[in-house]
Design an enzyme around this catalytic site. Structure first.
Site, mmCIF file in Angstrom:
data_model
loop_
_atom_site.group_PDB
_atom_site.id
_atom_site.type_symbol
_atom_site.label_atom_id
_atom_site.label_comp_id
_atom_site.label_asym_id
_atom_site.label_seq_id
_atom_site.Cartn_x
_atom_site.Cartn_y
_atom_site.Cartn_z
ATOM 1 N N PHE A 192 0.863 -1.190 0.000
ATOM 2 C CA PHE A 192 0.000 0.000 0.000
ATOM 3 C C PHE A 192 0.888 1.225 0.000
ATOM 4 C CE2 PHE A 192 -2.238 3.569 1.756
ATOM 5 C CZ PHE A 192 -3.450 3.529 1.086
ATOM 6 N N ASP A 279 10.063 1.771 -0.042
ATOM 7 C CA ASP A 279 8.981 2.665 0.385
ATOM 8 C C ASP A 279 9.010 2.741 1.902
ATOM 9 O OD1 ASP A 279 6.672 3.962 1.064
ATOM 10 O OD2 ASP A 279 5.308 2.456 0.227
ATOM 11 N N LYS A 308 5.280 11.395 5.477
ATOM 12 C CA LYS A 308 4.638 11.382 6.784
ATOM 13 C C LYS A 308 5.438 12.134 7.848
ATOM 14 C CE LYS A 308 1.902 7.181 6.015
ATOM 15 N NZ LYS A 308 0.603 7.841 5.841
#
Length: 458
Positions: A192, A279, A308
């Site tokens: 994801f 990632d 983030k």
């Protein structure tokens, strides 16, 4: 009801084996002490918690005027500080989601907020049509910190992933010599990395991709944590330019691969002249007890994607790092962003990385993560089948039983003062800010244990 819960918890603690660490035993028994201290009033009011009029009105506004693309836990937050958040009624909660690991440095860290204020009063945005006095210093800082030649600054994590894919394809054509429009990128199943067309085209989750086709060509998926599959796939197609993978799969339920997985994946990629894209949007910036989750395997990916917590949860900032051979394949006008690399983001991100290191948050994540897992592993319930994670990225697998799902446990934790969210219906992710203390870990573990015990007593 409260007396029954107290009785059951008392019996549980009385029958705990002596082999359990004293710290975990103490935490379990404190559940009973606190239940008796606050009595039936707290337990019954928590069990019967309903939304206030103000909360309901605010939730109704989102339902009436916003897109229905999220299913939030029914709590309306208005304030955050450190590891805690407060709702509009003033009720306090532990935040064990940290905005999906964006708030690693804690809510409203004073130094990050001050950096935001200072820069916002000076200049916020120039676009990349001009130079600004914050981008260059930030680029130097982050590349030297992480050991890369160049960085390309974007905004959201999914933009970082898109940038990495574009870089890989361009490198494939310019350096590897892949024929035009034949470049192929391999992903791990259950990945994801966002909701854009490219991201969902690489997804194996129907809730992400169903109904949005046709999909991006040149993508395929292999099983996660399967090095044989990686070797077979890369050896079968000379047009593969990259393998993009999370060192720990967060949204899949904090799936931790075998030790050495990332290092061996890098060896296989290097053997076949394929770029390894890590990632680390969720796992990076100290979350797993290292600056990067890749550091657990002592591996340096060819392309690194961050986001983030790069801003401490203050604003969207993402970054893609790579060596010159890769990064300089993209020329002026071929990729960019109006807001990417803006002075406000650069000052905030520099401060966010600085406080992470200066205040020992990475080391604390490692220490508190081990403590958290030790508490969770001592919870005696047939519902809790698995505890896993690294650092302060952890998860519990909750077996559906008697109609009780992970969502129900999260609702009960909310009632008792801790916020977390299920993923894939049966997994609860626990990812508090990295500033959490030993006492707070123990208190949070009590809430989790008490919430599970509530359903076991029904």
């Amino acid at each position: 009801t409260s007396e029954l819960i107290i009785f059951l918890l008392t019996r549980i603690t009385q029958t705990i084996p002596s082999t359990i660490p004293i710290m975990a035993l103490s935490a379990a028994r404190r559940v009973v002490t606190n239940a008796r201290q606050f009595g039936a009033r707290q337990l019954s009011s928590s069990a019967l918690r309903s939304s206030s009029t103000q909360e309901q009105e605010l939730m109704n506004l989102e339902d009436a005027y916003g897109a229905h693309n999220y299913h939030p836990l029914p709590v309306v937050l208005s304030k955050g500080k450190g590891t805690k958040v407060w709702d509009v009624n003033g009720k306090e909660y532990f935040d064990f989601l940290s905005a999906y690991s964006a708030v690693n440095q804690g809510h409203c860290h004073p130094k990050i907020i001050q950096a935001l204020i200072d820069q916002a009063q000076t200049m916020t945005l120039t676009s990349r049509a001009f130079y600004n006095d914050a981008l260059g210093p930030f680029e130097k800082y982050i590349t030297e910190l992480l050991g890369y030649d160049k960085v390309l600054v974007m905004n959201t994590g999914v933009e970082g992933g898109e940038t990495a894919c574009k870089l890989a394809r361009k490198w494939g054509y310019m350096v590897k010599g892949i024929p035009d429009n034949q470049a192929h990128i391999v992903f791990a199943k259950e990945n994801f990395w966002g909701r854009t067309m490219a991201a969902i085209s690489s997804s194996t989750d129907p809730s992400s991709y169903a109904g949005f086709g046709p999909y991006m060509p040149g993508f395929s998926c292999i099983d996660y944590n399967d090095l044989d599959a990686l070797e077979t796939t890369l050896s079968s197609n000379p047009n593969i330019c990259a393998f993009m993978v999370e060192p720990i799969q967060g949204e899949a339920g904090v799936v931790v691969p075998d030790a050495g997985y990332m290092a061996k994946a890098k060896e296989i990629c290097t053997k076949h002249n394929v770029l390894l894209i890590a990632d680390e949007v969720q796992t990076g910036i100290g979350r797993t007890g290292k600056m990067l989750a890749c550091d657990h395997d002592n591996v340096k990916p060819d392309v690194l994607v961050l986001g983030k917590a790069l801003s401490g949860g203050v604003m969207p900032v993402s970054a893609v790092l790579a060596r010159d051979e890769i990064m300089l394949c993209i020329k002026p006008g071929e990729h960019g962003s109006t807001f990417g690399g803006n002075p406000l983001a650069c000052k905030v991100a520099t401060t966010a990385l600085t406080v992470l290191q200066e205040e020992g948050m990475i080391e604390n994540a490692e220490k508190m993560g081990k403590l958290m897992r030790s508490y969770l592993e001592e919870i005696k319930s047939d519902r809790l089948t698995t505890v896993r994670g690294k650092g302060l990225l952890n998860a519990c697998v909750i077996k559906p039983q008697d109609g009780v799902m992970a969502w129900d446990v999260c609702m009960k934790m909310r009632d008792f003062g801790l916020l977390a969210k299920p993923t894939h219906d049966h997994i609860i992710r626990f990812a508090p800010p990295l500033v959490i203390t030993e006492t707070e870990v123990a208190d949070a573990a009590e809430i989790i244990a008490k919430s599970i015990a509530y359903f076991d007593s029904q």
